[in-house]
Design an enzyme around this catalytic site. Sequence first.
Site, PDB file in Angstrom:
ATOM      1  CB  CYS A  46      -0.944   0.012   1.191  1.00 18.09           C
ATOM      2  SG  CYS A  46      -0.101   0.025   2.778  1.00 18.09           S
ATOM      3  CB  CYS A  86      -3.589  -0.621   8.984  1.00 17.30           C
ATOM      4  SG  CYS A  86      -4.419  -0.688   7.389  1.00 17.30           S
TER       5      CYS A  86
END
Length: 130
Positions: free
Chosen positions: A34, A103
């Site tokens: 990402c 995350c």
Amino acid sequence: MFYSEKVMDHFRNPRNVGEIPDADGVGEVGNAKCGDIMRMYIKVKDNKIDDVKFMTFGCGSAIATSSIATELIKGKPIDEAVKLSNQAVVEALDGLPAHKIHCSVLAEEAVKAAVEDYYKKHPKTKTKNK
Ligand code: FES
């Protein structure tokens, strides 16, 4: 709702944002997929996390997970802080969507990297702590 209240709260009002110029340890991690980057700064006193700040260039969940991670480790002994798991981060946020779990992994890694950097710069403290 897609995101919990807690995630939204930490995303909108992240705690402990910033840098510590004279930090005792700094950890920077990133996710190649990402492209998000997280940097964690720690100040250590009496083997405890005296202060912690973070800078995250990334998605909302990355901001929320780093924010809650700083709250979870602040004031904790370093050897306890280093054990912070991404599951603990997710639980503290009342959950994250499956595709956002990575995350929270980034937050765990950032804390570990900062503590490792601290140990590298202060090798004696590790043995003294035993
Ligand atoms: Fe990669 Fe959030 S999308 S850290």
